[in-house]
Design a protein around this motif. Structure first.
Motif, PDB file in Angstrom:
ATOM      1  N   ALA A 163       0.876  -1.173  -0.069  1.00 30.73           N
ATOM      2  CA  ALA A 163      -0.045   0.063   0.003  1.00 30.73           C
ATOM      3  C   ALA A 163       0.839   1.317  -0.172  1.00 30.73           C
ATOM      4  N   ARG A 164       2.029   1.212   0.713  1.00 24.74           N
ATOM      5  CA  ARG A 164       2.906   2.419   0.887  1.00 24.74           C
ATOM      6  C   ARG A 164       3.729   2.509  -0.516  1.00 24.74           C
ATOM      7  N   GLU A 165       4.375   1.416  -1.058  1.00 22.26           N
ATOM      8  CA  GLU A 165       5.232   1.316  -2.004  1.00 22.26           C
ATOM      9  C   GLU A 165       4.694   1.049  -3.463  1.00 22.26           C
ATOM     10  N   GLY A 166       3.175   0.898  -3.402  1.00 20.84           N
ATOM     11  CA  GLY A 166       2.639   0.727  -4.810  1.00 20.84           C
ATOM     12  C   GLY A 166       2.374  -0.886  -4.962  1.00 20.84           C
ATOM     13  N   PHE A 167       1.424  -1.051  -5.385  1.00 21.67           N
ATOM     14  CA  PHE A 167       0.775  -2.636  -5.847  1.00 21.67           C
ATOM     15  C   PHE A 167       1.148  -2.729  -7.211  1.00 21.67           C
ATOM     16  N   PRO A 168       1.823  -4.085  -7.516  1.00 20.67           N
ATOM     17  CA  PRO A 168       2.063  -4.391  -8.961  1.00 20.67           C
ATOM     18  C   PRO A 168       0.814  -4.174  -9.879  1.00 20.67           C
ATOM     19  N   PRO A 169       1.385  -4.255 -11.138  1.00 19.02           N
ATOM     20  CA  PRO A 169       0.113  -4.317 -12.212  1.00 19.02           C
ATOM     21  C   PRO A 169      -0.617  -5.398 -12.261  1.00 19.02           C
ATOM     22  N   GLY A 170      -1.814  -5.405 -12.909  1.00 18.06           N
ATOM     23  CA  GLY A 170      -2.371  -6.644 -13.165  1.00 18.06           C
ATOM     24  C   GLY A 170      -3.316  -7.195 -12.338  1.00 18.06           C
ATOM     25  N   GLU A 171      -3.741  -8.400 -12.387  1.00 16.18           N
ATOM     26  CA  GLU A 171      -4.577  -9.027 -11.438  1.00 16.18           C
ATOM     27  C   GLU A 171      -4.081  -9.352 -10.074  1.00 16.18           C
ATOM     28  N   ILE A 172      -2.842  -9.534  -9.915  1.00 15.58           N
ATOM     29  CA  ILE A 172      -2.280  -9.936  -8.530  1.00 15.58           C
ATOM     30  C   ILE A 172      -2.324  -8.734  -7.869  1.00 15.58           C
ATOM     31  N   GLY A 173      -1.995  -7.508  -8.410  1.00 20.28           N
ATOM     32  CA  GLY A 173      -1.918  -6.012  -7.743  1.00 20.28           C
ATOM     33  C   GLY A 173      -3.477  -5.663  -7.319  1.00 20.28           C
ATOM     34  N   ARG A 174      -4.343  -6.244  -8.084  1.00 22.64           N
ATOM     35  CA  ARG A 174      -5.640  -5.802  -7.714  1.00 22.64           C
ATOM     36  C   ARG A 174      -6.163  -6.504  -6.693  1.00 22.64           C
ATOM     37  N   LEU A 175      -5.684  -7.809  -6.673  1.00 23.49           N
ATOM     38  CA  LEU A 175      -5.967  -8.948  -5.619  1.00 23.49           C
ATOM     39  C   LEU A 175      -5.365  -8.431  -4.271  1.00 23.49           C
ATOM     40  N   LEU A 176      -4.301  -7.940  -4.265  1.00 16.75           N
ATOM     41  CA  LEU A 176      -3.523  -7.539  -3.276  1.00 16.75           C
ATOM     42  C   LEU A 176      -4.287  -6.279  -2.724  1.00 16.75           C
ATOM     43  N   GLN A 177      -4.467  -5.257  -3.376  1.00 15.66           N
ATOM     44  CA  GLN A 177      -5.223  -4.116  -2.962  1.00 15.66           C
ATOM     45  C   GLN A 177      -6.523  -4.537  -2.178  1.00 15.66           C
ATOM     46  N   LEU A 178      -7.013  -5.413  -2.880  1.00 16.45           N
ATOM     47  CA  LEU A 178      -8.425  -5.947  -2.414  1.00 16.45           C
ATOM     48  C   LEU A 178      -8.206  -6.245  -0.873  1.00 16.45           C
ATOM     49  N   MET A 179      -7.271  -7.262  -0.839  1.00 18.36           N
ATOM     50  CA  MET A 179      -7.077  -7.899   0.496  1.00 18.36           C
ATOM     51  C   MET A 179      -6.305  -6.971   1.486  1.00 18.36           C
ATOM     52  N   TYR A 180      -5.658  -5.848   1.110  1.00 20.01           N
ATOM     53  CA  TYR A 180      -5.405  -4.927   2.027  1.00 20.01           C
ATOM     54  C   TYR A 180      -6.472  -4.168   2.488  1.00 20.01           C
ATOM     55  N   GLU A 181      -7.583  -3.676   1.771  1.00 23.21           N
ATOM     56  CA  GLU A 181      -8.667  -2.987   2.098  1.00 23.21           C
ATOM     57  C   GLU A 181      -9.274  -3.884   3.161  1.00 23.21           C
ATOM     58  N   ILE A 182      -9.595  -5.144   2.809  1.00 27.19           N
ATOM     59  CA  ILE A 182     -10.555  -6.177   3.807  1.00 27.19           C
ATOM     60  C   ILE A 182      -9.643  -6.339   5.005  1.00 27.19           C
ATOM     61  N   ASP A 183      -8.320  -6.442   4.855  1.00 25.14           N
ATOM     62  CA  ASP A 183      -7.617  -6.507   6.438  1.00 25.14           C
ATOM     63  C   ASP A 183      -7.692  -5.330   7.180  1.00 25.14           C
ATOM     64  N   HIS A 184      -7.432  -4.231   6.421  1.00 28.23           N
ATOM     65  CA  HIS A 184      -7.465  -2.821   6.863  1.00 28.23           C
ATOM     66  C   HIS A 184      -8.552  -2.392   7.689  1.00 28.23           C
ATOM     67  N   ASN A 185      -9.839  -3.051   7.284  1.00 31.13           N
ATOM     68  CA  ASN A 185     -11.034  -2.787   7.620  1.00 31.13           C
ATOM     69  C   ASN A 185     -11.662  -3.785   8.445  1.00 31.13           C
ATOM     70  N   ASP A 186     -10.800  -4.677   8.879  1.00 32.41           N
ATOM     71  CA  ASP A 186     -11.074  -5.742   9.726  1.00 32.41           C
ATOM     72  C   ASP A 186     -12.456  -6.432   9.279  1.00 32.41           C
ATOM     73  N   LEU A 187     -12.309  -6.843   7.970  1.00 31.98           N
ATOM     74  CA  LEU A 187     -13.267  -7.604   7.338  1.00 31.98           C
ATOM     75  C   LEU A 187     -13.060  -9.132   7.042  1.00 31.98           C
ATOM     76  N   LYS A 188     -11.972  -9.652   7.608  1.00 29.13           N
ATOM     77  CA  LYS A 188     -11.396 -10.853   7.067  1.00 29.13           C
ATOM     78  C   LYS A 188     -12.469 -12.077   7.453  1.00 29.13           C
ATOM     79  N   PHE A 189     -13.323 -11.891   8.226  1.00 29.62           N
ATOM     80  CA  PHE A 189     -14.418 -12.574   8.560  1.00 29.62           C
ATOM     81  C   PHE A 189     -15.197 -13.269   7.424  1.00 29.62           C
ATOM     82  N   LEU A 190     -15.233 -12.255   6.446  1.00 28.27           N
ATOM     83  CA  LEU A 190     -16.189 -12.459   5.197  1.00 28.27           C
ATOM     84  C   LEU A 190     -15.366 -13.408   4.083  1.00 28.27           C
ATOM     85  N   LEU A 191     -14.214 -13.752   4.431  1.00 30.04           N
ATOM     86  CA  LEU A 191     -13.671 -14.752   3.633  1.00 30.04           C
ATOM     87  C   LEU A 191     -13.745 -16.058   4.078  1.00 30.04           C
TER      88      LEU A 191
END
Length: 75
Positions: free
Chosen positions: A36-64
């Motif tokens: 999140a600080r340095e930049g997410f990689p391009p493509g699908e993996i970056g999109r998934l990492l960004q989504l996981m960061y948001e889920i983790d940051h907002n304490d929503l891991k129970f949804l998974l």
């Protein structure tokens, strides 16, 4: 975000780096924060990492939890 992205978080593994082979949903919060600080990689993996960061940051891991492969076997 697409609904199927949530399932990818519990099945797709990190393809590179220190945590290569780890399921994206199981990546440590500090590693996600680094991206999140340095930049997410391009493509699908970056999109998934960004989504996981948001889920983790907002304490929503129970949804998974119900989406994890081992959770479906017990149902």
């Amino acid at each position: 975000m697409k609904p199927e992205d949530l399932e990818l978080l519990v099945t797709r593994t990190m393809p590179f780096g220190k945590h290569a082979g780890c399921v994206i949903a199981d990546l440590p919060p500090n590693y996600l924060g680094w991206f999140a600080r340095e930049g997410f990689p391009p493509g699908e993996i970056g999109r998934l990492l960004q989504l996981m960061y948001e889920i983790d940051h907002n304490d929503l891991k129970f949804l998974l939890k119900p989406l994890r492969p081992h959770s479906r076997e017990k149902a």
